[in-house]
Scaffold this motif. Structure first.
Motif, PDB file in Angstrom:
ATOM      1  N   GLU A  24       0.835  -1.207   0.000  1.00  0.00           N
ATOM      2  CA  GLU A  24       0.000   0.000   0.000  1.00  0.00           C
ATOM      3  C   GLU A  24       0.865   1.251   0.000  1.00  0.00           C
ATOM      4  OE1 GLU A  24      -0.082  -1.911   2.725  1.00  0.00           O
ATOM      5  OE2 GLU A  24       0.371  -0.579   4.390  1.00  0.00           O
ATOM      6  N   GLU A  25       2.046   1.168   0.644  1.00  0.00           N
ATOM      7  CA  GLU A  25       2.959   2.326   0.580  1.00  0.00           C
ATOM      8  C   GLU A  25       3.558   2.438  -0.818  1.00  0.00           C
ATOM      9  OE1 GLU A  25       4.910   2.511   5.025  1.00  0.00           O
ATOM     10  OE2 GLU A  25       5.511   0.904   3.677  1.00  0.00           O
ATOM     11  N   PHE A  26       3.733   1.270  -1.448  1.00  0.00           N
ATOM     12  CA  PHE A  26       4.374   1.239  -2.770  1.00  0.00           C
ATOM     13  C   PHE A  26       3.502   1.904  -3.831  1.00  0.00           C
ATOM     14  CE2 PHE A  26       5.360  -0.797  -6.838  1.00  0.00           C
ATOM     15  CZ  PHE A  26       6.720  -0.549  -6.914  1.00  0.00           C
ATOM     16  N   ILE A  27       2.190   1.573  -3.827  1.00  0.00           N
ATOM     17  CA  ILE A  27       1.350   2.106  -4.899  1.00  0.00           C
ATOM     18  C   ILE A  27      -0.085   2.448  -4.479  1.00  0.00           C
ATOM     19  CG2 ILE A  27       0.744  -0.237  -5.776  1.00  0.00           C
ATOM     20  CD1 ILE A  27       1.335   2.689  -8.108  1.00  0.00           C
ATOM     21  N   TYR A  28      -0.703   1.626  -3.601  1.00  0.00           N
ATOM     22  CA  TYR A  28      -2.153   1.786  -3.415  1.00  0.00           C
ATOM     23  C   TYR A  28      -2.532   3.099  -2.738  1.00  0.00           C
ATOM     24  CZ  TYR A  28      -2.101  -2.962  -5.036  1.00  0.00           C
ATOM     25  OH  TYR A  28      -1.890  -4.069  -5.809  1.00  0.00           O
ATOM     26  N   ASN A  29      -1.611   3.656  -1.938  1.00  0.00           N
ATOM     27  CA  ASN A  29      -1.911   4.940  -1.298  1.00  0.00           C
ATOM     28  C   ASN A  29      -1.804   6.116  -2.270  1.00  0.00           C
ATOM     29  OD1 ASN A  29      -2.580   4.148   1.258  1.00  0.00           O
ATOM     30  ND2 ASN A  29      -0.495   4.271   2.064  1.00  0.00           N
ATOM     31  N   GLU A  30      -1.221   5.857  -3.446  1.00  0.00           N
ATOM     32  CA  GLU A  30      -0.971   6.976  -4.377  1.00  0.00           C
ATOM     33  C   GLU A  30      -2.021   7.115  -5.453  1.00  0.00           C
ATOM     34  OE1 GLU A  30       2.945   7.090  -6.126  1.00  0.00           O
ATOM     35  OE2 GLU A  30       3.855   6.481  -4.243  1.00  0.00           O
ATOM     36  N   MET A  31      -2.754   6.023  -5.746  1.00  0.00           N
ATOM     37  CA  MET A  31      -3.598   6.059  -6.943  1.00  0.00           C
ATOM     38  C   MET A  31      -4.987   6.613  -6.664  1.00  0.00           C
ATOM     39  SD  MET A  31      -2.672   2.332  -8.311  1.00  0.00           S
ATOM     40  CE  MET A  31      -3.022   2.461 -10.031  1.00  0.00           C
ATOM     41  N   ASN A 255      11.910   9.751  -6.682  1.00  0.00           N
ATOM     42  CA  ASN A 255      11.654   8.846  -5.555  1.00  0.00           C
ATOM     43  C   ASN A 255      11.788   7.409  -6.051  1.00  0.00           C
ATOM     44  OD1 ASN A 255       9.635   7.100  -3.888  1.00  0.00           O
ATOM     45  ND2 ASN A 255      10.012   8.902  -2.636  1.00  0.00           N
ATOM     46  N   VAL A 256      12.327   6.556  -5.209  1.00  0.00           N
ATOM     47  CA  VAL A 256      12.495   5.157  -5.618  1.00  0.00           C
ATOM     48  C   VAL A 256      12.068   4.251  -4.477  1.00  0.00           C
ATOM     49  CG1 VAL A 256      14.104   3.454  -6.560  1.00  0.00           C
ATOM     50  CG2 VAL A 256      14.516   5.870  -6.937  1.00  0.00           C
ATOM     51  N   LYS A 257      11.125   3.363  -4.799  1.00  0.00           N
ATOM     52  CA  LYS A 257      10.673   2.412  -3.788  1.00  0.00           C
ATOM     53  C   LYS A 257      10.733   1.011  -4.362  1.00  0.00           C
ATOM     54  CE  LYS A 257       7.383   5.281  -1.272  1.00  0.00           C
ATOM     55  NZ  LYS A 257       6.010   5.733  -1.338  1.00  0.00           N
ATOM     56  N   ALA A 258      10.711   0.034  -3.495  1.00  0.00           N
ATOM     57  CA  ALA A 258      10.640  -1.348  -3.959  1.00  0.00           C
ATOM     58  C   ALA A 258       9.717  -2.112  -3.018  1.00  0.00           C
ATOM     59  CB  ALA A 258      12.030  -1.968  -3.972  1.00  0.00           C
ATOM     60  N   CYS A 259       9.149  -3.164  -3.532  1.00  0.00           N
ATOM     61  CA  CYS A 259       8.215  -3.940  -2.715  1.00  0.00           C
ATOM     62  C   CYS A 259       8.355  -5.404  -3.098  1.00  0.00           C
ATOM     63  CB  CYS A 259       6.789  -3.451  -3.011  1.00  0.00           C
ATOM     64  SG  CYS A 259       5.512  -4.393  -2.196  1.00  0.00           S
ATOM     65  N   LYS A 260       8.588  -6.243  -2.099  1.00  0.00           N
ATOM     66  CA  LYS A 260       8.699  -7.681  -2.371  1.00  0.00           C
ATOM     67  C   LYS A 260       7.449  -8.367  -1.824  1.00  0.00           C
ATOM     68  CE  LYS A 260      11.480 -11.746  -1.495  1.00  0.00           C
ATOM     69  NZ  LYS A 260      12.728 -12.315  -0.985  1.00  0.00           N
ATOM     70  N   THR A 261       6.748  -9.077  -2.690  1.00  0.00           N
ATOM     71  CA  THR A 261       5.554  -9.779  -2.218  1.00  0.00           C
ATOM     72  C   THR A 261       5.659 -11.266  -2.543  1.00  0.00           C
ATOM     73  OG1 THR A 261       4.499  -9.029  -4.253  1.00  0.00           O
ATOM     74  CG2 THR A 261       3.822  -7.928  -2.230  1.00  0.00           C
ATOM     75  N   ILE A 262       5.082 -12.052  -1.656  1.00  0.00           N
ATOM     76  CA  ILE A 262       5.046 -13.500  -1.868  1.00  0.00           C
ATOM     77  C   ILE A 262       3.837 -13.784  -2.747  1.00  0.00           C
ATOM     78  CG2 ILE A 262       4.693 -15.717  -0.699  1.00  0.00           C
ATOM     79  CD1 ILE A 262       5.883 -14.267   1.822  1.00  0.00           C
ATOM     80  N   HIS A 263       4.041 -14.475  -3.856  1.00  0.00           N
ATOM     81  CA  HIS A 263       2.913 -14.781  -4.749  1.00  0.00           C
ATOM     82  C   HIS A 263       2.716 -16.284  -4.822  1.00  0.00           C
ATOM     83  CE1 HIS A 263       1.778 -11.029  -7.076  1.00  0.00           C
ATOM     84  NE2 HIS A 263       2.592 -10.637  -6.132  1.00  0.00           N
ATOM     85  N   PRO A 264       1.836 -16.830  -3.970  1.00  0.00           N
ATOM     86  CA  PRO A 264       1.651 -18.276  -3.976  1.00  0.00           C
ATOM     87  C   PRO A 264       1.045 -18.739  -5.302  1.00  0.00           C
ATOM     88  CG  PRO A 264       0.492 -17.209  -2.131  1.00  0.00           C
ATOM     89  CD  PRO A 264       0.963 -16.127  -3.037  1.00  0.00           C
ATOM     90  N   SER A 265       1.477 -19.887  -5.766  1.00  0.00           N
ATOM     91  CA  SER A 265       0.841 -20.510  -6.939  1.00  0.00           C
ATOM     92  C   SER A 265      -0.484 -21.097  -6.471  1.00  0.00           C
ATOM     93  CB  SER A 265       1.731 -21.628  -7.479  1.00  0.00           C
ATOM     94  OG  SER A 265       1.841 -22.627  -6.474  1.00  0.00           O
ATOM     95  N   GLY A 266      -1.318 -21.519  -7.401  1.00  0.00           N
ATOM     96  CA  GLY A 266      -2.587 -22.152  -7.050  1.00  0.00           C
ATOM     97  C   GLY A 266      -2.364 -23.370  -6.154  1.00  0.00           C
ATOM     98  N   LYS A 267      -1.301 -24.114  -6.462  1.00  0.00           N
ATOM     99  CA  LYS A 267      -1.000 -25.322  -5.678  1.00  0.00           C
ATOM    100  C   LYS A 267      -0.689 -24.946  -4.218  1.00  0.00           C
ATOM    101  CE  LYS A 267       1.852 -29.325  -6.317  1.00  0.00           C
ATOM    102  NZ  LYS A 267       3.262 -29.499  -6.508  1.00  0.00           N
ATOM    103  N   THR A 268       0.101 -23.885  -4.076  1.00  0.00           N
ATOM    104  CA  THR A 268       0.447 -23.437  -2.720  1.00  0.00           C
ATOM    105  C   THR A 268      -0.804 -22.927  -1.999  1.00  0.00           C
ATOM    106  OG1 THR A 268       2.659 -22.893  -3.449  1.00  0.00           O
ATOM    107  CG2 THR A 268       1.924 -21.844  -1.417  1.00  0.00           C
ATOM    108  N   TYR A 269      -1.632 -22.146  -2.713  1.00  0.00           N
ATOM    109  CA  TYR A 269      -2.887 -21.674  -2.104  1.00  0.00           C
ATOM    110  C   TYR A 269      -3.704 -22.857  -1.604  1.00  0.00           C
ATOM    111  CZ  TYR A 269      -3.221 -16.616  -2.930  1.00  0.00           C
ATOM    112  OH  TYR A 269      -3.063 -15.258  -2.849  1.00  0.00           O
TER     113      TYR A 269
END
Ligand SMILES: C[S@@+](CC[C@H](N)C(=O)[O-])C[C@H]1O[C@@H](n2cnc3c(N)ncnc32)[C@H](O)[C@@H]1O
Length: 338
Positions: A24-31, A255-269
């Motif tokens: 949310e700091e990366f993008i959702y608070n800005e749009m 300004n430069v930001k980065a965001c690392k997110t875990i993206h589970p595959s369907g199998k992991t979900y």
């Protein structure tokens, strides 16, 4: 080619020292709008000539029926612009949208007010904390492209399970990274931020390891200006964003930001949903695609034009689609019953 792309990410880390932050700091608070004000019903009148508007109705009835939400109390986790909460609300008893982005809650609340929707409310909470609800609160939970945006998706699923009533149903739409294999592992997107600013977002998708790093460079240029600079021979390509390109625009990067997110595959979900305690778990076809395919059956002459008739047809195909087991990661939607 992939190696060169990795060099670009290394260059950003070394030369621009991005601050790593939450999504949310990366993008959702800005749009101002996540959909570029394109959502049917929420921002635009329904248009029967547009397949995507039919798909959106399919999505609505998918969430409504998959969660068993008719006349019930629903949670929309991560509602963005109020989607799907604001289109589902007329059919539910009550919808609460919960988001860790204060900006998203402001936008959802304004949209509900403008649309005259009184049974949907939106709540902000602090990322990483427990969801602000008692155990067994909701009959159904909708989570559209949001679980993998949280810092700890498995913990998020545990929380969604906790706040669901026994027998309650969760419907998740997730971003299936597998669908980016074969060329879209590294990709970019430009978001307009207004006032002559834009944000260049570079995606480093680590598909087999199920995580994504996004680098966001806020640049003193309009969206159009930057797009023009990136496109060579009229072709936008990630390959055009190389180190010399970045060196060239460096003075405009504010300004430069980065965001690392875990993206589970369907199998992991699937395995996490089971670990967390869900009894029935079904990766199914989606109402969205069913409605899209229904649209394609009509000609300009015989297409129904009024929303009520269209909804009646869409409801029928959606009810079938969501009960049909689909190959994992295909559509990709999962229903889980507590
Ligand atoms: C990709 S958007 C999806 C928005 C909307 N559901 C849609 O499909 O258009 C992800 C949403 O998840 C929200 N989000 C990110 N991290 C979150 C968290 N920890 N808890 C709740 N919502 C979160 C974002 O603010 C954003 O509204």
């Amino acid at each position: 080619m992939l190696m060169e792309n990795k060099n670009v990410f290394n260059w950003i880390e070394e030369k621009l020292s991005p601050d790593f932050c939450t999504s949310e700091e990366f993008i959702y608070n800005e749009m101002e709008s996540q959909s570029d004000f394109g959502l049917p019903i929420i921002y635009q009148p329904f248009d029967y000539t547009k397949s995507l508007h039919w798909a959106d109705r399919g999505n609505l009835f998918d969430y409504l029926y998959s969660t068993g939400g008719e006349g019930k109390k629903l949670l929309d986790f991560g509602p963005g612009d109020g989607w799907p909460s604001l289109i589902v609300a007329p059919y539910a008893k009550e919808v609460i949208g919960l988001d860790s982005s204060a900006k998203r809650i402001e936008v959802c609340t304004e949209n509900a007010k403008r649309m005259g929707i009184t049974n949907a409310s939106f709540i902000n909470y602090e990322v990483g904390t427990k969801l602000p609800f008692e155990d067994n609160t909701f009959d159904g939970v909708m989570a559209a492209s949001s679980v993998e945006q949280t810092p700890n998706p498995k913990k998020t699923i545990e929380e969604l399970y906790r706040v669901l009533k026994p027998g309650g149903r969760l419907r998740i739409y997730y971003e299936a990274l597998n669908n980016y294999k074969g060329g879209q592992e590294n990709d970019f997107w430009i978001a307009g931020l207004g006032s002559g600013l834009c944000k260049l977002i570079l995606f480093d998708r680590n598909i087999d390891d199920e995580y994504v790093i996004q680098y966001g460079l806020t640049i003193e240029m309009s969206e159009e200006e930057l797009s023009k600079k990136i496109s060579l021979d009229g072709k936008d390509s990630f390959d055009n964003i190389n180190i010399s390109f970045l060196e060239n625009i460096k003075s405009k990067i504010i300004n430069v930001k980065a965001c690392k997110t875990i993206h589970p595959s369907g199998k992991t979900y699937m395995s996490w949903l089971k670990d967390v305690g869900f009894k029935e778990i079904l990766p199914s076809h989606s109402g969205r695609i069913a409605a899209y395919k229904l649209f394609q059956q009509f000609t300009d002459e015989n297409i129904p034009k009024d929303l009520d008739s269209i909804d009646e047809l869409i409801k029928k195909v959606v009810k079938v689609a969501i009960e049909l087991k689909a190959p994992i990661d295909m559509d990709p939607m999962i229903t889980a019953v507590k």
